[in-house]
Design an enzyme around this catalytic site. Sequence first.
Site, PDB file in Angstrom:
ATOM      1  N   HIS A   8       1.110  -0.832   0.594  1.00 52.86           N
ATOM      2  CA  HIS A   8       0.222  -0.103   0.070  1.00 52.86           C
ATOM      3  C   HIS A   8       0.869   1.024  -0.005  1.00 52.86           C
ATOM      4  CE1 HIS A   8      -3.088  -2.572   1.540  1.00 52.86           C
ATOM      5  NE2 HIS A   8      -3.296  -2.274   0.531  1.00 52.86           N
ATOM      6  N   GLU A  11       1.638   3.843   3.111  1.00 55.65           N
ATOM      7  CA  GLU A  11       2.417   2.515   4.331  1.00 55.65           C
ATOM      8  C   GLU A  11       3.659   2.956   4.385  1.00 55.65           C
ATOM      9  OE1 GLU A  11      -0.155  -1.474   5.024  1.00 55.65           O
ATOM     10  OE2 GLU A  11      -1.829   0.309   4.721  1.00 55.65           O
ATOM     11  N   HIS A 135       3.304  -3.696   6.815  1.00 60.18           N
ATOM     12  CA  HIS A 135       1.917  -2.861   6.333  1.00 60.18           C
ATOM     13  C   HIS A 135       1.956  -1.903   7.494  1.00 60.18           C
ATOM     14  CE1 HIS A 135      -0.728  -4.709   3.284  1.00 60.18           C
ATOM     15  NE2 HIS A 135       0.608  -5.521   3.426  1.00 60.18           N
ATOM     16  N   GLU A 205       0.758  -5.844  10.361  1.00 64.91           N
ATOM     17  CA  GLU A 205      -0.104  -3.984  10.428  1.00 64.91           C
ATOM     18  C   GLU A 205       1.545  -3.516  12.183  1.00 64.91           C
ATOM     19  OE1 GLU A 205      -1.711  -2.341   9.506  1.00 64.91           O
ATOM     20  OE2 GLU A 205      -3.190  -3.992   8.527  1.00 64.91           O
TER      21      GLU A 205
END
Length: 244
Positions: A8, A11, A135, A205
């Site tokens: 992404h 990010e 991410h 994450e």
Amino acid sequence: AFYVGNHHAREHLSNEVALGLAIHLLENKNKPEVKKYLDTLDIYIIPMLNADGAEYDVATGSYRWHRKNTRINPDRSIGVDLNRNYDSLWCQAGSSHSPGSDTYCGPSAFSEPETLAVKRFVEGRKNIRTLMSYHSYGGLLLYPWAGMDTPVENLKDRMVFEKMAKAMTGFTGYKPQQSSDLYVATGDTTDWAYAAAGIFSFTTELEGKSFYPGAAAVDKAVTNNVKAAVYMLSVTDDPYKLVK
């Protein structure tokens, strides 16, 4: 072992962590605790999978909050969500057929050059046993399934996922959990890698309260996630040793 940053665009911290791992391995290549992995494993790092999207996000000098790649869609909207473009329950729950959506799955599975490159890369390297996709943000370590609420059916594999996740979060302080406990998302990298190739695949994450946590966040995130990444190397030769 295979590590991927920047599925992404916005990010950017995920890129820093993947690069930080590469730097750590190179700077410590002659130290026994690193040398043993360099001598016995194939270690692959893609620091920035979505290079066009990451560049687009910063091109004006101000962040655009851009998530997707830079495909020009028929409605002139920009981008496909690469982490919804894999062929694993493609474009079902948690994905959108609407090109303007942040979770647009694309016109078909593996329609994008970035995801197709990952597919071909994995299929061409049958010895990949572990995968980490970086991410941000949320402070979580996720494992399959993302696209289903049900747990991994193979109990032995599920135990490996759980043990690896618990060990890695011991270094980062993140919360380990099944991906769908956060939200159901189909077309996910880690679901595809596990379903298609039996790879023990995880999504990190990273920490923070924003996609743009600032330069001050980099050192801590890199230091702790490198420790977790090195732990992943320690079990990559045979992840099943964790449940023997």
